[in-house]
Design a protein around this motif. Structure first.
Motif, PDB file in Angstrom:
ATOM      1  N   LYS A  92       0.840  -1.210   0.000  1.00  0.00           N
ATOM      2  CA  LYS A  92       0.000   0.000   0.000  1.00  0.00           C
ATOM      3  C   LYS A  92       0.869   1.252   0.000  1.00  0.00           C
ATOM      4  O   LYS A  92       0.600   2.206  -0.731  1.00  0.00           O
ATOM      5  CB  LYS A  92      -0.911   0.020   1.230  1.00  0.00           C
ATOM      6  CG  LYS A  92      -2.043  -0.966   1.197  1.00  0.00           C
ATOM      7  CD  LYS A  92      -2.836  -0.790   2.482  1.00  0.00           C
ATOM      8  CE  LYS A  92      -3.954  -1.745   2.641  1.00  0.00           C
ATOM      9  NZ  LYS A  92      -4.609  -1.599   3.961  1.00  0.00           N
ATOM     10  N   PRO A 116      -2.662  -9.285  -2.685  1.00  0.00           N
ATOM     11  CA  PRO A 116      -2.860  -7.925  -2.164  1.00  0.00           C
ATOM     12  C   PRO A 116      -2.523  -6.843  -3.196  1.00  0.00           C
ATOM     13  O   PRO A 116      -3.124  -5.761  -3.184  1.00  0.00           O
ATOM     14  CB  PRO A 116      -1.942  -7.849  -0.944  1.00  0.00           C
ATOM     15  CG  PRO A 116      -0.993  -8.985  -1.061  1.00  0.00           C
ATOM     16  CD  PRO A 116      -1.686 -10.034  -1.881  1.00  0.00           C
ATOM     17  N   VAL A 166      -5.642  -6.294  -5.136  1.00  0.00           N
ATOM     18  CA  VAL A 166      -6.671  -5.622  -4.340  1.00  0.00           C
ATOM     19  C   VAL A 166      -6.388  -4.119  -4.230  1.00  0.00           C
ATOM     20  O   VAL A 166      -7.292  -3.293  -4.342  1.00  0.00           O
ATOM     21  CB  VAL A 166      -6.783  -6.251  -2.927  1.00  0.00           C
ATOM     22  CG1 VAL A 166      -7.688  -5.422  -2.019  1.00  0.00           C
ATOM     23  CG2 VAL A 166      -7.293  -7.684  -3.022  1.00  0.00           C
ATOM     24  N   HIS A 167      -5.124  -3.746  -4.036  1.00  0.00           N
ATOM     25  CA  HIS A 167      -4.786  -2.356  -3.710  1.00  0.00           C
ATOM     26  C   HIS A 167      -4.214  -1.533  -4.866  1.00  0.00           C
ATOM     27  O   HIS A 167      -3.969  -0.337  -4.697  1.00  0.00           O
ATOM     28  CB  HIS A 167      -3.806  -2.337  -2.533  1.00  0.00           C
ATOM     29  CG  HIS A 167      -4.368  -2.967  -1.306  1.00  0.00           C
ATOM     30  ND1 HIS A 167      -5.392  -2.401  -0.574  1.00  0.00           N
ATOM     31  CD2 HIS A 167      -4.082  -4.143  -0.690  1.00  0.00           C
ATOM     32  CE1 HIS A 167      -5.700  -3.193   0.438  1.00  0.00           C
ATOM     33  NE2 HIS A 167      -4.924  -4.257   0.385  1.00  0.00           N
ATOM     34  N   ARG A 207     -10.325  -7.285  -8.455  1.00  0.00           N
ATOM     35  CA  ARG A 207     -10.152  -6.906  -7.037  1.00  0.00           C
ATOM     36  C   ARG A 207     -10.977  -7.815  -6.124  1.00  0.00           C
ATOM     37  O   ARG A 207     -10.488  -8.296  -5.107  1.00  0.00           O
ATOM     38  CB  ARG A 207     -10.584  -5.459  -6.799  1.00  0.00           C
ATOM     39  CG  ARG A 207      -9.632  -4.426  -7.304  1.00  0.00           C
ATOM     40  CD  ARG A 207     -10.159  -3.032  -6.914  1.00  0.00           C
ATOM     41  NE  ARG A 207      -9.694  -2.020  -7.836  1.00  0.00           N
ATOM     42  CZ  ARG A 207      -8.466  -1.529  -7.845  1.00  0.00           C
ATOM     43  NH1 ARG A 207      -7.584  -1.951  -6.995  1.00  0.00           N
ATOM     44  NH2 ARG A 207      -8.131  -0.608  -8.717  1.00  0.00           N
ATOM     45  N   ASN A 208     -12.240  -8.023  -6.512  1.00  0.00           N
ATOM     46  CA  ASN A 208     -13.139  -8.858  -5.697  1.00  0.00           C
ATOM     47  C   ASN A 208     -12.663 -10.303  -5.643  1.00  0.00           C
ATOM     48  O   ASN A 208     -12.706 -10.948  -4.590  1.00  0.00           O
ATOM     49  CB  ASN A 208     -14.570  -8.786  -6.232  1.00  0.00           C
ATOM     50  CG  ASN A 208     -15.188  -7.414  -6.044  1.00  0.00           C
ATOM     51  OD1 ASN A 208     -14.718  -6.607  -5.230  1.00  0.00           O
ATOM     52  ND2 ASN A 208     -16.229  -7.126  -6.800  1.00  0.00           N
ATOM     53  N   GLN A 243      -9.609 -10.456  -3.415  1.00  0.00           N
ATOM     54  CA  GLN A 243     -10.016 -10.294  -2.014  1.00  0.00           C
ATOM     55  C   GLN A 243     -10.662 -11.578  -1.498  1.00  0.00           C
ATOM     56  O   GLN A 243     -10.402 -11.995  -0.364  1.00  0.00           O
ATOM     57  CB  GLN A 243     -10.987  -9.111  -1.863  1.00  0.00           C
ATOM     58  CG  GLN A 243     -11.342  -8.798  -0.423  1.00  0.00           C
ATOM     59  CD  GLN A 243     -10.142  -8.401   0.420  1.00  0.00           C
ATOM     60  OE1 GLN A 243      -9.450  -7.437   0.100  1.00  0.00           O
ATOM     61  NE2 GLN A 243      -9.870  -9.130   1.488  1.00  0.00           N
ATOM     62  N   SER A 244     -11.472 -12.230  -2.322  1.00  0.00           N
ATOM     63  CA  SER A 244     -12.103 -13.503  -1.920  1.00  0.00           C
ATOM     64  C   SER A 244     -11.044 -14.562  -1.619  1.00  0.00           C
ATOM     65  O   SER A 244     -11.158 -15.305  -0.644  1.00  0.00           O
ATOM     66  CB  SER A 244     -13.030 -14.024  -3.016  1.00  0.00           C
ATOM     67  OG  SER A 244     -14.077 -13.117  -3.227  1.00  0.00           O
ATOM     68  N   LEU A 280      -7.939 -13.955  -0.719  1.00  0.00           N
ATOM     69  CA  LEU A 280      -7.282 -13.529   0.527  1.00  0.00           C
ATOM     70  C   LEU A 280      -8.113 -13.927   1.741  1.00  0.00           C
ATOM     71  O   LEU A 280      -7.580 -14.408   2.741  1.00  0.00           O
ATOM     72  CB  LEU A 280      -7.068 -12.017   0.537  1.00  0.00           C
ATOM     73  CG  LEU A 280      -5.884 -11.476  -0.244  1.00  0.00           C
ATOM     74  CD1 LEU A 280      -5.928  -9.947  -0.259  1.00  0.00           C
ATOM     75  CD2 LEU A 280      -4.582 -11.959   0.360  1.00  0.00           C
ATOM     76  N   ASP A 281      -9.426 -13.719   1.643  1.00  0.00           N
ATOM     77  CA  ASP A 281     -10.325 -14.057   2.744  1.00  0.00           C
ATOM     78  C   ASP A 281     -10.278 -15.547   3.075  1.00  0.00           C
ATOM     79  O   ASP A 281     -10.346 -15.951   4.237  1.00  0.00           O
ATOM     80  CB  ASP A 281     -11.769 -13.649   2.434  1.00  0.00           C
ATOM     81  CG  ASP A 281     -11.943 -12.137   2.344  1.00  0.00           C
ATOM     82  OD1 ASP A 281     -11.033 -11.394   2.814  1.00  0.00           O
ATOM     83  OD2 ASP A 281     -12.956 -11.681   1.795  1.00  0.00           O
ATOM     84  N   GLU A 303      -7.309 -16.477   5.399  1.00  0.00           N
ATOM     85  CA  GLU A 303      -7.244 -16.011   6.802  1.00  0.00           C
ATOM     86  C   GLU A 303      -7.653 -17.079   7.782  1.00  0.00           C
ATOM     87  O   GLU A 303      -8.380 -17.971   7.541  1.00  0.00           O
ATOM     88  CB  GLU A 303      -8.125 -14.766   6.971  1.00  0.00           C
ATOM     89  CG  GLU A 303      -7.492 -13.575   6.302  1.00  0.00           C
ATOM     90  CD  GLU A 303      -8.323 -12.318   6.462  1.00  0.00           C
ATOM     91  OE1 GLU A 303      -9.451 -12.392   7.007  1.00  0.00           O
ATOM     92  OE2 GLU A 303      -7.858 -11.263   6.044  1.00  0.00           O
TER      93      GLU A 303
END
Length: 154
Positions: free
Chosen positions: A90, A113, A116-117, A143-144, A147-148, A150-151, A154
């Motif tokens: 970022k 990431p 996403v960023h 991006r979505n 992010q999915s 990445l989610d 976790e």
């Protein structure tokens, strides 16, 4: 990252002219991986953000040569994405390019990431081992998707 996030150019179609078709004049070019970064620099297409780890297919190698890049360093173990890596990515997007992030560990998953960023007009490139070059145009859909993924980690 077995399934490419974008278009997979086979190894024999990764010449400068093949790659330039995906770039516009104001593209913010991002490379993840030493070989991909080196290839773009050799073509004279200097990536605005470069993420490397000094390895290729798990073998040590010299990092691609580049003068006057701002260098940042992060620790990112294999098969992980650390919060330090995400915040450094970022931060890199706010700095004057070219910016190079040197990863102690492994950079492969940092494609997520980045996607996403990344700024709106970004093109992300990374290698797909033994297959070719993946080119990702950053869109809301990408991006979505990133992010999915990445989610899920976790």
């Amino acid at each position: 990252m077995k399934i490419p996030l974008g278009i997979l150019l086979p190894e024999n179609q990764t010449q400068k002219s093949d790659i330039q078709k995906f770039l516009s004049e104001n593209s913010y070019l991002i490379t993840v991986g030493d070989r991909t970064t080196e290839k773009m620099i050799n073509f004279g297409l200097i990536p605005s953000l470069q993420i490397i780890d000094g390895q290729e297919k798990r073998e040590k190698r010299d990092p691609p040569k580049l003068d006057n890049a701002i260098e940042l360093t992060v620790d990112n173990p294999a098969a992980e994405i650390t919060s330090q890596s995400v915040s450094t990515i970022k931060k890199a997007f706010t700095m004057k390019s070219p910016v190079r992030i040197f990863v102690n560990g492994e950079e492969d998953l940092l494609v997520l990431p980045v996607c996403v960023h990344a700024p709106e007009n970004s093109i992300v490139m990374y290698g797909q081992p033994h297959e070719g070059l993946v080119i990702v145009s950053i869109t809301t859909e990408i991006r979505n998707k990133a992010q999915s993924l990445l989610d899920l980690m976790e």
